[in-house]
Design a protein around this motif. Structure first.
Motif, PDB file in Angstrom:
ATOM      1  N   LYS A 247      -4.897   2.794  -7.755  1.00  0.00           N
ATOM      2  CA  LYS A 247      -3.537   3.144  -7.338  1.00  0.00           C
ATOM      3  C   LYS A 247      -2.505   2.202  -7.953  1.00  0.00           C
ATOM      4  O   LYS A 247      -1.366   2.605  -8.209  1.00  0.00           O
ATOM      5  CB  LYS A 247      -3.433   3.132  -5.816  1.00  0.00           C
ATOM      6  CG  LYS A 247      -4.155   4.306  -5.160  1.00  0.00           C
ATOM      7  CD  LYS A 247      -3.930   4.345  -3.664  1.00  0.00           C
ATOM      8  CE  LYS A 247      -4.637   5.561  -3.049  1.00  0.00           C
ATOM      9  NZ  LYS A 247      -4.418   5.682  -1.597  1.00  0.00           N
TER      10      LYS A 247
ATOM     11  N   ALA B 265       1.198   6.959  -6.492  1.00  0.00           N
ATOM     12  CA  ALA B 265      -0.091   7.597  -6.778  1.00  0.00           C
ATOM     13  C   ALA B 265      -0.061   9.068  -6.372  1.00  0.00           C
ATOM     14  O   ALA B 265      -0.557   9.936  -7.103  1.00  0.00           O
ATOM     15  CB  ALA B 265      -1.204   6.866  -6.036  1.00  0.00           C
ATOM     16  N   PHE B 266       0.542   9.341  -5.225  1.00  0.00           N
ATOM     17  CA  PHE B 266       0.597  10.729  -4.749  1.00  0.00           C
ATOM     18  C   PHE B 266       1.518  11.577  -5.626  1.00  0.00           C
ATOM     19  O   PHE B 266       1.291  12.777  -5.808  1.00  0.00           O
ATOM     20  CB  PHE B 266       1.062  10.765  -3.294  1.00  0.00           C
ATOM     21  CG  PHE B 266       0.911  12.110  -2.656  1.00  0.00           C
ATOM     22  CD1 PHE B 266      -0.342  12.700  -2.511  1.00  0.00           C
ATOM     23  CD2 PHE B 266       2.028  12.812  -2.195  1.00  0.00           C
ATOM     24  CE1 PHE B 266      -0.480  13.947  -1.924  1.00  0.00           C
ATOM     25  CE2 PHE B 266       1.899  14.054  -1.605  1.00  0.00           C
ATOM     26  CZ  PHE B 266       0.642  14.629  -1.470  1.00  0.00           C
TER      27      PHE B 266
ATOM     28  N   ASP C 103       0.926   4.086  -2.792  1.00  0.00           N
ATOM     29  CA  ASP C 103       0.570   5.458  -2.430  1.00  0.00           C
ATOM     30  C   ASP C 103       1.677   6.449  -2.784  1.00  0.00           C
ATOM     31  O   ASP C 103       1.392   7.587  -3.167  1.00  0.00           O
ATOM     32  CB  ASP C 103       0.272   5.550  -0.928  1.00  0.00           C
ATOM     33  CG  ASP C 103      -1.209   5.418  -0.634  1.00  0.00           C
ATOM     34  OD1 ASP C 103      -2.010   6.074  -1.330  1.00  0.00           O
ATOM     35  OD2 ASP C 103      -1.577   4.655   0.274  1.00  0.00           O
ATOM     36  N   TYR C 104       2.910   6.015  -2.661  1.00  0.00           N
ATOM     37  CA  TYR C 104       4.022   6.906  -3.014  1.00  0.00           C
ATOM     38  C   TYR C 104       3.903   7.335  -4.475  1.00  0.00           C
ATOM     39  O   TYR C 104       3.968   8.531  -4.788  1.00  0.00           O
ATOM     40  CB  TYR C 104       5.359   6.212  -2.772  1.00  0.00           C
ATOM     41  CG  TYR C 104       6.532   6.976  -3.344  1.00  0.00           C
ATOM     42  CD1 TYR C 104       7.050   8.083  -2.680  1.00  0.00           C
ATOM     43  CD2 TYR C 104       7.105   6.595  -4.557  1.00  0.00           C
ATOM     44  CE1 TYR C 104       8.114   8.804  -3.216  1.00  0.00           C
ATOM     45  CE2 TYR C 104       8.163   7.294  -5.101  1.00  0.00           C
ATOM     46  CZ  TYR C 104       8.662   8.411  -4.423  1.00  0.00           C
ATOM     47  OH  TYR C 104       9.716   9.118  -4.964  1.00  0.00           O
TER      48      TYR C 104
ATOM     49  N   THR D 285      -7.758   7.872   1.799  1.00  0.00           N
ATOM     50  CA  THR D 285      -6.881   6.710   1.947  1.00  0.00           C
ATOM     51  C   THR D 285      -6.913   6.169   3.369  1.00  0.00           C
ATOM     52  O   THR D 285      -7.095   4.968   3.599  1.00  0.00           O
ATOM     53  CB  THR D 285      -5.443   7.070   1.558  1.00  0.00           C
ATOM     54  OG1 THR D 285      -5.411   7.438   0.167  1.00  0.00           O
ATOM     55  CG2 THR D 285      -4.497   5.895   1.786  1.00  0.00           C
TER      56      THR D 285
ATOM     57  N   TYR E 233      -7.024  13.426  -0.588  1.00  0.00           N
ATOM     58  CA  TYR E 233      -6.372  12.167  -0.951  1.00  0.00           C
ATOM     59  C   TYR E 233      -6.059  11.346   0.299  1.00  0.00           C
ATOM     60  O   TYR E 233      -6.395  10.157   0.385  1.00  0.00           O
ATOM     61  CB  TYR E 233      -5.094  12.447  -1.734  1.00  0.00           C
ATOM     62  CG  TYR E 233      -4.296  11.208  -2.082  1.00  0.00           C
ATOM     63  CD1 TYR E 233      -4.502  10.565  -3.295  1.00  0.00           C
ATOM     64  CD2 TYR E 233      -3.341  10.690  -1.200  1.00  0.00           C
ATOM     65  CE1 TYR E 233      -3.774   9.434  -3.621  1.00  0.00           C
ATOM     66  CE2 TYR E 233      -2.624   9.556  -1.510  1.00  0.00           C
ATOM     67  CZ  TYR E 233      -2.840   8.932  -2.720  1.00  0.00           C
ATOM     68  OH  TYR E 233      -2.123   7.799  -3.042  1.00  0.00           O
ATOM     69  N   TRP E 234      -5.421  11.984   1.277  1.00  0.00           N
ATOM     70  CA  TRP E 234      -4.997  11.245   2.463  1.00  0.00           C
ATOM     71  C   TRP E 234      -6.161  10.930   3.397  1.00  0.00           C
ATOM     72  O   TRP E 234      -6.167   9.888   4.058  1.00  0.00           O
ATOM     73  CB  TRP E 234      -3.893  12.011   3.197  1.00  0.00           C
ATOM     74  CG  TRP E 234      -2.606  12.008   2.432  1.00  0.00           C
ATOM     75  CD1 TRP E 234      -1.972  13.069   1.859  1.00  0.00           C
ATOM     76  CD2 TRP E 234      -1.814  10.850   2.125  1.00  0.00           C
ATOM     77  NE1 TRP E 234      -0.835  12.659   1.213  1.00  0.00           N
ATOM     78  CE2 TRP E 234      -0.709  11.303   1.365  1.00  0.00           C
ATOM     79  CE3 TRP E 234      -1.920   9.494   2.415  1.00  0.00           C
ATOM     80  CZ2 TRP E 234       0.274  10.436   0.903  1.00  0.00           C
ATOM     81  CZ3 TRP E 234      -0.946   8.624   1.951  1.00  0.00           C
ATOM     82  CH2 TRP E 234       0.139   9.103   1.205  1.00  0.00           C
TER      83      TRP E 234
ATOM     84  N   MET F 255     -10.032   1.454  -3.996  1.00  0.00           N
ATOM     85  CA  MET F 255      -8.869   2.301  -3.777  1.00  0.00           C
ATOM     86  C   MET F 255      -7.595   1.688  -4.353  1.00  0.00           C
ATOM     87  O   MET F 255      -6.796   2.371  -5.004  1.00  0.00           O
ATOM     88  CB  MET F 255      -8.673   2.551  -2.274  1.00  0.00           C
ATOM     89  CG  MET F 255      -7.506   3.475  -1.961  1.00  0.00           C
ATOM     90  SD  MET F 255      -7.213   3.676  -0.174  1.00  0.00           S
ATOM     91  CE  MET F 255      -6.425   2.113   0.225  1.00  0.00           C
TER      92      MET F 255
ATOM     93  N   ILE G 113       0.835  -1.203   0.000  1.00  0.00           N
ATOM     94  CA  ILE G 113       0.000   0.000   0.000  1.00  0.00           C
ATOM     95  C   ILE G 113       0.869   1.251   0.000  1.00  0.00           C
ATOM     96  O   ILE G 113       0.601   2.234  -0.710  1.00  0.00           O
ATOM     97  CB  ILE G 113      -0.942   0.017   1.223  1.00  0.00           C
ATOM     98  CG1 ILE G 113      -1.985  -1.094   1.115  1.00  0.00           C
ATOM     99  CG2 ILE G 113      -1.628   1.366   1.374  1.00  0.00           C
ATOM    100  CD1 ILE G 113      -2.986  -0.906   0.022  1.00  0.00           C
TER     101      ILE G 113
END
Length: 413
Positions: A77, A18-19, A15-16, A39, A35-36, A73, A11
């Motif tokens: 991602k 995707a962000f 997320d790294y 998540t 976003y956060w 989610m 995850i």
């Protein structure tokens, strides 16, 4: 603990990347916050539902929605990760070349900036599965489709030329959250005006009590020559913890009674005959028989007792793996086998009559639709309900109508 570590690591990596795509196209702190928040809310809810899961009660609606949102989610991602990582495959060599050819102590300055249009493409592509999954949860699970087939048999009794069967499978009544949609589907089944209705197992997820609110709905099902059913792997209550073995046995007896209340003649390794103008066809029903650790209560030899070898036979068997393992090479010729079980994984891509694909094809040789071998057919119904993931994407809930015709043509959709 190791599993949680691996899960959170995956995850975190997703997320790294995707962000990174989000930061490339906007500098708005509001978007970052949204976003956060999304998540952490989805992850937090999933962890809470995981630890509050009760083996005695089974999978609840809140559990399934936690899984659904997590999938909604993770899949987008993952798309972002693949595209952004693909960009890094080109950025890293450029950074290494720059590092050794230019005089700069700051390593990060050697990396070329991410290209905005790459991030825009990535986010656009990621939006497709995100929207599709949300649609599948909100509407797709009740997007009932009637699939019609015509099957020809040279040895079909004349009296049954044009005879219509409606098959439903995998109701999973404990998963439903909208009784009006179920009523609509029951009306849709009755509109087909088939001669017989055949149900091929998994009436519940685990417990007979799941079916109780829907008995007044399903007992509206009507067919001139009756309704027949068999058990699926979930009907035995094997996937929850019971207070005693007697409680588990009573649950199965309660389910049998409820099926009778609906109007189904439950076949437990048994057979029945439908007669018309002095001719007959046999309905043969086996209990669940499946590969890969699934219950093997089905007894085909017992189920076919009193059936003649030359009878026209319709076999009800929940798991399609039974067909390849025991049915298709049996000394009896089973003209049509009706199965379910796979749900088509509730996810895939399908263009009727042209193309169908789902990851479940790697698990089951026969996973959706009509298949033929040695002059025998099997229809694998995609399922009426849903399980675990509270939705369907691309593989819609199915009501199958099969018309029997005397002749030698191939199956027509």
């Amino acid at each position: 603990m190791i599993r949680w570590f691996i899960f959170l690591l995956i995850i975190g990596v997703a997320d790294y990347y995707a962000f990174q795509s989000l930061r490339t196209i906007t500098k708005s702190n509001w978007w970052y916050a949204l976003y956060w928040i999304f998540t952490l809310a989805v992850l937090g809810n999933f962890v809470y539902q995981f630890y509050s899961f009760s083996r005695s009660d089974g999978f609840s609606h809140s559990n399934s929605y936690a899984v659904g949102l997590l999938i909604a989610m993770i899949v987008p991602k993952t798309v972002l990760l693949l595209i952004m990582f693909g960009e890094d495959i080109f950025r890293v060599p450029q950074a290494v070349y720059s590092y050794f050819t230019q005089d700069s102590g700051d390593v990060t300055r050697h990396f070329p900036a991410r290209r905005k249009f790459i991030s825009q493409i990535a986010l656009g592509l990621a939006a497709v599965p995100f929207v599709s999954i949300l649609y599948g949860i909100y509407k797709g699970k009740y997007n009932f489709k009637v699939l019609k087939y015509v099957l020809h048999f040279e040895d079909l009794p004349e009296a049954f030329d044009g005879y219509k069967l409606t098959q439903i499978s995998d109701i999973h009544s404990g998963s439903f959250d909208n009784i009006d949609k179920v009523k609509y589907a029951v009306d849709l089944i009755n509109e087909q005006q088939s001669d017989v209705i055949l149900f091929t197992g998994d009436m519940v997820n685990n417990k007979a009590t799941e079916l109780e609110p829907y008995v007044p709905v399903f007992n509206k099902l009507k067919a001139k020559d009756g309704m027949y059913s068999v058990l699926g792997n979930h009907d035995y209550g094997d996937y929850v913890r019971w207070s005693s073995e007697d409680a588990k046995k009573q649950n199965l007896e309660d389910l049998k009674t409820l099926q009778k209340d609906i109007g189904f003649d439950l076949l437990l390794n048994e057979n029945r005959f439908i007669e018309k103008d002095g001719q007959r066809i046999a309905i043969v029903g086996v209990e669940n028989w499946g590969k890969g650790g699934f219950k093997k209560a089905g007894d085909l030899q017992k189920a076919k007792s009193a059936v003649d070898k030359d009878d026209f036979k319709v076999l009800l068997s929940h798991d399609p793996s039974h067909w390849d393992a025991e049915v298709v090479n049996d000394d009896y010729h089973y003209h049509i086998t009706l199965s379910g079980h796979t749900h088509g994984m509730q996810f895939g891509i399908e263009i009727p009559g042209w193309f169908k694909w789902s990851p479940v094809k790697w698990r089951y040789k026969r996973w959706a639709g009509i298949y033929e071998e040695l002059g025998q057919y099997i229809n694998v119904n995609r399922g009426f309900g849903y399980l675990a993931f509270p939705g369907r994407v691309g593989i819609w809930p199915e009501i199958t109508v099969i018309e029997l015709k005397k002749g030698s043509k191939k199956a027509n959709t």
